[in-house]
Design a protein around this motif. Sequence first.
Motif, mmCIF file in Angstrom:
data_model
loop_
_atom_site.group_PDB
_atom_site.id
_atom_site.type_symbol
_atom_site.label_atom_id
_atom_site.label_comp_id
_atom_site.label_asym_id
_atom_site.label_seq_id
_atom_site.Cartn_x
_atom_site.Cartn_y
_atom_site.Cartn_z
ATOM 1 N N THR A 36 -2.491 4.822 8.431
ATOM 2 C CA THR A 36 -2.331 3.805 7.258
ATOM 3 C C THR A 36 -1.483 2.383 7.977
ATOM 4 O O THR A 36 -1.254 1.565 7.369
ATOM 5 C CB THR A 36 -1.592 4.153 6.003
ATOM 6 O OG1 THR A 36 -0.450 5.054 6.718
ATOM 7 C CG2 THR A 36 -2.552 5.312 5.350
ATOM 8 N N ILE A 64 -7.634 -0.586 8.942
ATOM 9 C CA ILE A 64 -6.673 -0.242 8.003
ATOM 10 C C ILE A 64 -6.729 -1.335 6.740
ATOM 11 O O ILE A 64 -6.968 -2.561 6.904
ATOM 12 C CB ILE A 64 -5.185 -0.495 8.567
ATOM 13 C CG1 ILE A 64 -5.188 0.624 9.877
ATOM 14 C CG2 ILE A 64 -4.072 -0.276 7.748
ATOM 15 C CD1 ILE A 64 -3.885 0.316 10.895
ATOM 16 N N ASN A 98 -8.574 3.184 6.512
ATOM 17 C CA ASN A 98 -7.677 3.647 6.977
ATOM 18 C C ASN A 98 -7.830 4.681 8.129
ATOM 19 O O ASN A 98 -7.471 6.022 7.946
ATOM 20 C CB ASN A 98 -7.065 4.415 5.801
ATOM 21 C CG ASN A 98 -6.369 3.352 5.196
ATOM 22 O OD1 ASN A 98 -6.264 2.134 5.282
ATOM 23 N ND2 ASN A 98 -6.036 3.775 3.722
#
Length: 205
Positions: A36, A64, A98
Amino acid sequence: MSNLKQDTYKTILFSTEPSLFKEKNSKFFGYAFPVTNEEQVKTYIEELKKEHHSARHWCYAYQIGTEELNYRANDDGEPNNSAGMPIYGQIQSFDVTNILIVVVRYFGGVKLGVGGLISAYKTAAQMALETAQIIEKTINIHYIIKFDYINMNKVMRVIKEKNIDIIKQKMEMSCEIEIAIRKNNAQNVYEAFQSIYEIDISEKE
């Protein structure tokens, strides 16, 4: 048709075991990690460099974010766009975010050429994603609700009625609860709390 924006995204649940692709004596180990932030990206790459210290290249791509996407592709010494972008192409193809995919290459003495490299890195990344457990998550908005203890029942009634997830709570004379709401329901929940006298709700920074 609903006019709501999509409020879900796909990511992977766990890091994967390495998948191995061989081409003309070169070995390509593909890894996928849930991430993340960029700090996690650095940590995973450093760990792989220690684990595979005699490898030649540690090429990777990551993406991300859910609504604003931040991505990067790195060829790590391979010819331009022959490694990072084919890996990133698989992230796009599987429609996940992510995520970090690293392909570690051990050179086998035979050059593969740019076309061969593109194909090998793409395949290793695809194999890593195929072994990963891909899950769908909702994009959530977090609110902080502040209220006096005497209003506890009012707050809890709304939380129960609307089936809201509590992230954390501090229950004293003055109480504070952090809740997570799926984005498409957020306005509705916000208004429900705002309509209750003596309760303060604000979006978490």
